[in-house]
Write a protein that holds these residues in place. Structure first.
Motif, PDB file in Angstrom:
ATOM      1  N   ILE A   1      22.333  26.060  95.307  1.00  0.00           N
ATOM      2  CA  ILE A   1      23.072  26.699  94.219  1.00  0.00           C
ATOM      3  C   ILE A   1      23.058  25.815  92.978  1.00  0.00           C
ATOM      4  O   ILE A   1      22.927  26.294  91.852  1.00  0.00           O
ATOM      5  CB  ILE A   1      24.549  26.927  94.651  1.00  0.00           C
ATOM      6  N   TYR A   2      23.200  24.513  93.184  1.00  0.00           N
ATOM      7  CA  TYR A   2      23.304  23.564  92.062  1.00  0.00           C
ATOM      8  C   TYR A   2      22.830  22.197  92.545  1.00  0.00           C
ATOM      9  O   TYR A   2      23.099  21.806  93.683  1.00  0.00           O
ATOM     10  CB  TYR A   2      24.757  23.468  91.577  1.00  0.00           C
ATOM     11  N   GLU A   3      22.140  21.485  91.650  1.00  0.00           N
ATOM     12  CA  GLU A   3      21.698  20.130  91.998  1.00  0.00           C
ATOM     13  C   GLU A   3      21.709  19.267  90.748  1.00  0.00           C
ATOM     14  O   GLU A   3      21.330  19.716  89.656  1.00  0.00           O
ATOM     15  CB  GLU A   3      20.273  20.184  92.576  1.00  0.00           C
ATOM     16  N   ASP A   4      22.177  18.046  90.892  1.00  0.00           N
ATOM     17  CA  ASP A   4      22.018  17.056  89.825  1.00  0.00           C
ATOM     18  C   ASP A   4      21.680  15.708  90.466  1.00  0.00           C
ATOM     19  O   ASP A   4      21.366  15.655  91.663  1.00  0.00           O
ATOM     20  CB  ASP A   4      23.252  17.001  88.896  1.00  0.00           C
ATOM     21  N   GLU A   5      21.729  14.653  89.679  1.00  0.00           N
ATOM     22  CA  GLU A   5      21.290  13.339  90.161  1.00  0.00           C
ATOM     23  C   GLU A   5      22.080  12.869  91.387  1.00  0.00           C
ATOM     24  O   GLU A   5      21.532  12.220  92.286  1.00  0.00           O
ATOM     25  CB  GLU A   5      21.443  12.328  89.013  1.00  0.00           C
ATOM     26  N   HIS A   6      23.354  13.216  91.421  1.00  0.00           N
ATOM     27  CA  HIS A   6      24.237  12.640  92.443  1.00  0.00           C
ATOM     28  C   HIS A   6      24.727  13.624  93.500  1.00  0.00           C
ATOM     29  O   HIS A   6      25.284  13.192  94.513  1.00  0.00           O
ATOM     30  CB  HIS A   6      25.471  12.030  91.763  1.00  0.00           C
ATOM     31  N   THR A   7      24.569  14.905  93.254  1.00  0.00           N
ATOM     32  CA  THR A   7      25.196  15.888  94.145  1.00  0.00           C
ATOM     33  C   THR A   7      24.301  17.106  94.383  1.00  0.00           C
ATOM     34  O   THR A   7      23.362  17.374  93.624  1.00  0.00           O
ATOM     35  CB  THR A   7      26.539  16.392  93.568  1.00  0.00           C
ATOM     36  N   LEU A   8      24.647  17.849  95.415  1.00  0.00           N
ATOM     37  CA  LEU A   8      23.928  19.077  95.768  1.00  0.00           C
ATOM     38  C   LEU A   8      24.956  20.091  96.269  1.00  0.00           C
ATOM     39  O   LEU A   8      25.903  19.724  96.975  1.00  0.00           O
ATOM     40  CB  LEU A   8      22.933  18.745  96.883  1.00  0.00           C
ATOM     41  N   VAL A   9      24.748  21.343  95.888  1.00  0.00           N
ATOM     42  CA  VAL A   9      25.583  22.431  96.423  1.00  0.00           C
ATOM     43  C   VAL A   9      24.635  23.483  96.995  1.00  0.00           C
ATOM     44  O   VAL A   9      23.689  23.904  96.322  1.00  0.00           O
ATOM     45  CB  VAL A   9      26.483  23.049  95.336  1.00  0.00           C
ATOM     46  N   PHE A  10      24.868  23.873  98.239  1.00  0.00           N
ATOM     47  CA  PHE A  10      23.995  24.850  98.893  1.00  0.00           C
ATOM     48  C   PHE A  10      24.838  25.788  99.748  1.00  0.00           C
ATOM     49  O   PHE A  10      26.008  25.520 100.036  1.00  0.00           O
ATOM     50  CB  PHE A  10      22.918  24.141  99.752  1.00  0.00           C
ATOM     51  N   MET A  11      24.201  26.912 100.147  1.00  0.00           N
ATOM     52  CA  MET A  11      24.916  27.895 100.944  1.00  0.00           C
ATOM     53  C   MET A  11      25.088  27.403 102.373  1.00  0.00           C
ATOM     54  O   MET A  11      24.145  26.883 102.985  1.00  0.00           O
ATOM     55  CB  MET A  11      24.143  29.235 100.978  1.00  0.00           C
ATOM     56  N   ASP A  12      26.290  27.567 102.905  1.00  0.00           N
ATOM     57  CA  ASP A  12      26.534  27.277 104.325  1.00  0.00           C
ATOM     58  C   ASP A  12      25.792  28.321 105.164  1.00  0.00           C
ATOM     59  O   ASP A  12      25.729  29.497 104.789  1.00  0.00           O
ATOM     60  CB  ASP A  12      28.043  27.346 104.598  1.00  0.00           C
ATOM     61  N   ILE A  13      25.219  27.885 106.284  1.00  0.00           N
ATOM     62  CA  ILE A  13      24.475  28.841 107.136  1.00  0.00           C
ATOM     63  C   ILE A  13      25.376  29.674 108.040  1.00  0.00           C
ATOM     64  O   ILE A  13      24.895  30.563 108.739  1.00  0.00           O
ATOM     65  CB  ILE A  13      23.431  28.144 108.056  1.00  0.00           C
ATOM     66  N   ALA A  14      26.680  29.411 108.028  1.00  0.00           N
ATOM     67  CA  ALA A  14      27.559  30.008 109.037  1.00  0.00           C
ATOM     68  C   ALA A  14      27.659  31.539 108.940  1.00  0.00           C
ATOM     69  O   ALA A  14      27.910  32.206 109.935  1.00  0.00           O
ATOM     70  CB  ALA A  14      28.947  29.393 108.946  1.00  0.00           C
TER      71      ALA A  14
END
Ligand code: AMP
Ligand code: ZN
Length: 131
Positions: free
Chosen positions: A18-31
């Protein structure tokens, strides 16, 4: 390191980012347990909030706020932020993550834990926990 979220960061296993930068990542949970369930993680491997340095925490919470605001911009009304730090708290993946669940008025989602009732007098716990 045999960490599934580190492998997601390294793109060794697929994820829906969903979102990525130098220090962090946001992604969809597979649940597939609730609509829009996302996970925000630091790229630095830290186990949980108890293991997290201030700078990494700052980066992660900035991203959580950014994605939360993005949810509002996408038409949601609010978010639930959930975290389990430690196995006793229910943490199943030992790489720090904040669950982000976008919410709408009257969406019927029950995202709040159902506690069993307090067992100890509040004064005793106040004495134990006050800083
Ligand atoms: P917790 O129980 O708070 O440690 O949450 C771990 C979360 O990671 C669960 O909601 C899982 O569904 C999620 N999860 C585990 N493996 C993956 C994966 N490969 N991609 C996305 N989410 C995952
Ligand atoms: Zn990791």
């Amino acid at each position: 390191m045999n960490c599934i979220f580190c492998k997601i960061i390294q793109k060794e296993i697929p994820s829906t980012i969903i979102y990525e930068d130098e220090h962090t990542l946001v992604f969809m949970d597979i649940a597939k347990d609730v609509d829009g369930h996302m996970l925000a993680i630091p790229k630095k491997h830290v186990k949980n909030i108890l293991d997290c340095d201030t700078e990494t925490l700052h980066h992660l919470m900035n991203t959580v706020q950014k994605v939360s605001q993005h949810c509002i911009d996408c038409g949601y009304d609010g978010v639930n932020l959930l975290n389990a730090s430690g196995e006793s708290a229910g943490q199943s993946v030992p790489h720090f993550h904040i669950h982000i669940i976008p919410r709408k008025h009257q969406d019927g989602i029950d995202a709040w834990p159902h506690f069993n009732g307090a067992l100890t007098h509040p004064e005793i716990l106040f004495q134990l926990l006050k800083m």
